[in-house]
Design a protein around this motif. Structure first.
Motif, PDB file in Angstrom:
ATOM      1  N   PRO A  22      49.165  39.141  41.013  1.00 47.99           N
ATOM      2  CA  PRO A  22      49.940  39.704  42.123  1.00 47.99           C
ATOM      3  C   PRO A  22      50.489  41.087  41.762  1.00 47.99           C
ATOM      4  N   PHE A  23      50.539  41.985  42.727  1.00 46.50           N
ATOM      5  CA  PHE A  23      51.099  43.311  42.508  1.00 46.50           C
ATOM      6  C   PHE A  23      51.605  43.859  43.835  1.00 46.50           C
TER       7      PHE A  23
ATOM      8  N   ARG B 206      53.511  42.542  48.548  1.00 45.32           N
ATOM      9  CA  ARG B 206      52.795  41.964  47.410  1.00 45.32           C
ATOM     10  C   ARG B 206      51.503  41.289  47.895  1.00 45.32           C
ATOM     11  N   VAL B 207      50.439  41.536  47.158  1.00 43.31           N
ATOM     12  CA  VAL B 207      49.137  40.932  47.431  1.00 43.31           C
ATOM     13  C   VAL B 207      48.578  40.399  46.116  1.00 43.31           C
ATOM     14  N   MET B 208      47.572  39.535  46.215  1.00 45.25           N
ATOM     15  CA  MET B 208      46.891  38.985  45.042  1.00 45.25           C
ATOM     16  C   MET B 208      45.532  39.665  44.906  1.00 45.25           C
ATOM     17  N   GLY B 209      45.254  40.251  43.740  1.00 45.15           N
ATOM     18  CA  GLY B 209      43.966  40.912  43.549  1.00 45.15           C
ATOM     19  C   GLY B 209      43.939  41.689  42.252  1.00 45.15           C
TER      20      GLY B 209
ATOM     21  N   ILE C 173      34.675  46.197  47.366  1.00 40.72           N
ATOM     22  CA  ILE C 173      35.865  45.755  46.637  1.00 40.72           C
ATOM     23  C   ILE C 173      36.820  45.016  47.570  1.00 40.72           C
ATOM     24  N   VAL C 174      37.103  45.606  48.733  1.00 41.50           N
ATOM     25  CA  VAL C 174      38.061  44.990  49.671  1.00 41.50           C
ATOM     26  C   VAL C 174      37.536  43.651  50.173  1.00 41.50           C
ATOM     27  N   THR C 175      36.251  43.562  50.457  1.00 38.35           N
ATOM     28  CA  THR C 175      35.666  42.297  50.917  1.00 38.35           C
ATOM     29  C   THR C 175      35.771  41.224  49.844  1.00 38.35           C
ATOM     30  N   GLU C 176      35.526  41.607  48.578  1.00 41.19           N
ATOM     31  CA  GLU C 176      35.606  40.643  47.477  1.00 41.19           C
ATOM     32  C   GLU C 176      37.027  40.118  47.306  1.00 41.19           C
ATOM     33  N   LEU C 177      38.034  40.920  47.647  1.00 35.12           N
ATOM     34  CA  LEU C 177      39.430  40.496  47.535  1.00 35.12           C
ATOM     35  C   LEU C 177      39.910  39.736  48.775  1.00 35.12           C
ATOM     36  N   GLY C 178      39.008  39.437  49.696  1.00 30.99           N
ATOM     37  CA  GLY C 178      39.379  38.658  50.875  1.00 30.99           C
ATOM     38  C   GLY C 178      39.886  39.485  52.036  1.00 30.99           C
ATOM     39  N   GLY C 179      39.727  40.792  51.991  1.00 28.48           N
ATOM     40  CA  GLY C 179      40.183  41.641  53.084  1.00 28.48           C
ATOM     41  C   GLY C 179      39.032  42.326  53.776  1.00 28.48           C
ATOM     42  N   ARG C 180      39.330  43.414  54.472  1.00 25.95           N
ATOM     43  CA  ARG C 180      38.282  44.177  55.134  1.00 25.95           C
ATOM     44  C   ARG C 180      38.722  45.631  55.250  1.00 25.95           C
ATOM     45  N   LEU C 181      37.716  46.516  55.245  1.00 30.26           N
ATOM     46  CA  LEU C 181      37.936  47.958  55.351  1.00 30.26           C
ATOM     47  C   LEU C 181      37.205  48.452  56.592  1.00 30.26           C
ATOM     48  N   THR C 182      37.941  49.088  57.515  1.00 29.30           N
ATOM     49  CA  THR C 182      37.360  49.568  58.766  1.00 29.30           C
ATOM     50  C   THR C 182      37.655  51.047  58.924  1.00 29.30           C
TER      51      THR C 182
ATOM     52  N   LEU D  27      50.670  38.072  49.944  1.00 26.66           N
ATOM     53  CA  LEU D  27      50.999  36.990  49.025  1.00 26.66           C
ATOM     54  C   LEU D  27      52.348  36.398  49.440  1.00 26.66           C
ATOM     55  N   SER D  28      52.311  35.176  49.970  1.00 26.33           N
ATOM     56  CA  SER D  28      53.545  34.532  50.420  1.00 26.33           C
ATOM     57  C   SER D  28      54.338  34.013  49.231  1.00 26.33           C
TER      58      SER D  28
END
Length: 585
Positions: A433-434, A468-471, A550-559, A577-578
């Motif tokens: 987390p960071f 905070r997010v996990m990645g 990278i963003v897709t691998e971390l569970g997100g998306r880049l548009t 990150l809850s």
């Protein structure tokens, strides 16, 4: 009594003969049914496999062709701004112009380059034999003078085939002083396709064939190119080459049934068609059928041997049939050996294709390393120049600070190399987390030399609470640096460059990077590898492709999208990150 015994023996012989006939009929029906079902199932299966491979080749051909066209499309726009060529047109001094075009043609990869003056006369060309020619009436000159953009032209050659050119007018002080013309070499694709596929053709929006592995097809429509001749020779060839294992043919090529695959090329309504023969399907199906026929033949021989051994006549007949079957088996074994040899050759070809794919992957990874290390190296160069200046001014303490930053950049380059290795071995590094605020601050620090070298207004809208997010923080920083660098590059041509960074937290952590540049022309191809709108040498088009991965691998998306008031907007979304999730971690 003897007559009665003979009558009884003849009665016992009758059922045996009847059973033999029934067994033979059942065996024959079973063989025919099995061979028919096997042929039907395997033909469909192998035909679908062949069609899938043909579709993959079609996608590869289409991608290579559109890549070549797009790569050459930017050349006239760049050369139209070349100061040396504009000065030559204004001064009408072309002593060095041809040599300058020759120096460009190898780097560009075009077939030829030509510079035309305002009257359409060739004043400079990579082919010096064409100097002095008049092109005033040619469409690439007339359309380029009338248009404000790059013009694409198809010109039929007298000797057959087509020429493909990009042209653009050149202006000086608001006046048209000439036209730059770039001829695209698409004939190399015809030569390459001829060595791989049975036949390939490309038709334009008017339905006319402009590229083909069969020279006689160029300039015709597909119906004219594939139509039978008047003497009916092709029909006779088709009848003689008919094969009961082939499905209904899409078309006929040189008297042989072929499979036709059509695909649209995203360029001026072009269509690419490939033709693949059914020979490989027939060979593979016939090999299996030959094994089945051989098995039924052996079974039939055993049945004949069992039913005919009670009489010498039947034994002689069986021996004669066995001799014929042995000859048939020898022929079938030779055919099987030939089929096995073909299968081995196919396996070798597939291994070579796999090796080529590995080499292509290694090339892309090398390009990615070069691209990602370019940013730290540029920053190190700036810090070294600053440190040298500080040492000359007798300010060693401040120079030492610059050296510390260089040391941090070296550590970062090592981290980038380790991360790039992670692309090949996904899942080996644990996520932590960071805070996105810290990652953004680190990225802005990384871009500090570029920000100081230009007067760009940076506006940041950040939340008070941590997001905070996990990645992997290092990878996220790479994405942020790429987005910031693209925003700076997009504002080079703007008088008042501005970059706005917005970080918001809700169901997801959303970070937006906005600029007031010219916007994005092709949103569909933006995240494709090696797609770039920068000048040669400024980038290889891998930054956004890597960032999206990278963003897709971390569970997100880049548009990406164009802003309502102009410019481009890149938006990165990552799962927040809850508190419960962080406690569990």
């Amino acid at each position: 009594m003897a007559m009665a015994q003979n009558t009884s023996g003849s009665r016992r012989a009758t059922p045996i003969s009847g059973r033999a006939r029934i067994a033979l009929i059942l065996l024959l029906l079973g063989a025919v049914g099995t061979v028919w079902v096997t042929n039907w199932l395997l033909t469909d299966r192998f035909t679908e496999t062949t069609r899938n491979r043909a579709e993959l080749r079609l996608a590869l051909y289409s991608g290579n062709l559109i890549s070549e066209l797009r790569r050459n499309a930017i050349v006239p726009e760049l050369l139209a701004r070349d100061k040396a060529l504009l000065d030559a047109l204004n001064a009408q001094d072309y002593a060095q112009s041809s040599q300058r075009l020759i120096s460009f043609v190898d780097e560009i990869g075009a077939a030829s380059l030509m510079l035309l003056d305002r009257d359409g006369r060739s004043v400079a060309a990579t082919d010096r034999n064409r100097l002095g020619e008049s092109h005033r009436a040619m469409p690439y000159f007339v359309d380029a003078v009338r248009a404000n953009t790059t013009v694409f032209t198809e010109i039929a050659r007298e000797a057959g085939g087509y020429r493909f050119t990009y042209s653009r007018r050149m202006e000086s002080n608001g006046d048209t002083v000439g036209v730059i013309m770039v001829e695209v070499d698409l004939a190399k694709f015809e030569r390459a396709w001829a060595g791989i596929s049975d036949a390939v053709m490309v038709t334009n929006s008017d339905g006319v064939i402009v590229l083909a592995t069969e020279p006689r097809w160029r300039g015709l429509t597909p119906a004219e190119a594939l139509g039978p001749p008047e003497d009916g020779a092709i029909e006779r060839l088709i009848a003689s080459a008919a094969d009961w294992t082939a499905t209904t043919a899409d078309a006929y090529l040189r008297g042989e049934a072929v499979m036709r695959i059509d695909g649209r090329i995203p360029f001026r309504g072009w269509t690419l068609s490939t033709f693949t023969t059914y020979s490989s399907v027939r060979e593979r199906v016939n090999a299996v059928l030959a094994l089945e026929i051989m098995g039924f033949a052996i079974l039939a021989a055993m049945v004949f041997y069992t039913l005919s051994r009670k009489t010498a006549v039947r034994m002689a007949l069986f021996q004669r049939d066995a001799t014929e079957l042995r000859a048939l088996n020898a022929r079938l074994q030779r055919e099987i050996a030939e089929r096995e040899k073909v299968q081995k050759n196919l396996a070798v070809a597939e291994q070579s294709l796999a090796q080529s794919s590995k080499l292509a992957a290694l090339g892309e990874m090398s390009a990615a390393v070069a691209h990602e290390l370019n940013q730290p190296l540029a920053a190190m160069k700036t810090y070294l120049a600053g440190a040298r200046l500080l040492l000359n001014r007798n300010r060693p303490d401040e120079a030492l600070s610059a050296f510390h930053r260089i040391d941090d950049l070296i550590e970062r380059m090592g981290a980038i190399t380790r991360q790039l290795k992670g692309f090949a071995r996904k899942g080996q590094e644990a996520f932590t987390p960071f805070d996105m605020n810290d990652a953004l601050a680190s990225s802005l620090s990384m871009m500090e030399p570029q920000l100081k070298s230009r007067r760009v207004k940076i506006t940041k809208i950040l939340p008070d609470a941590p997001v905070r997010v996990m990645g992997d923080r290092m990878r996220i920083e790479q994405v942020l640096v790429n987005l910031l660098r693209n925003a700076l590059d997009a504002t080079k041509s703007v008088d008042d460059p501005q970059v706005e960074i917005i970080l918001a937290a809700g169901e997801t952590a959303t970070l937006s990077v906005r600029d007031n540049g010219d916007g994005i022309e092709d949103l569909d191809a933006l995240f494709e590898p090696f797609y770039t709108t920068k000048a040669p040498g400024d980038g290889v088009g891998l930054g956004l492709a890597i960032s999206s991965g990278i963003v897709t691998e971390l569970g997100g998306r880049l548009t990406a999208r164009n802003g309502e008031r102009g410019g481009a907007v890149f938006e990165m979304q990552l799962p927040v990150l809850s508190t419960a999730t962080e406690a569990a971690e």
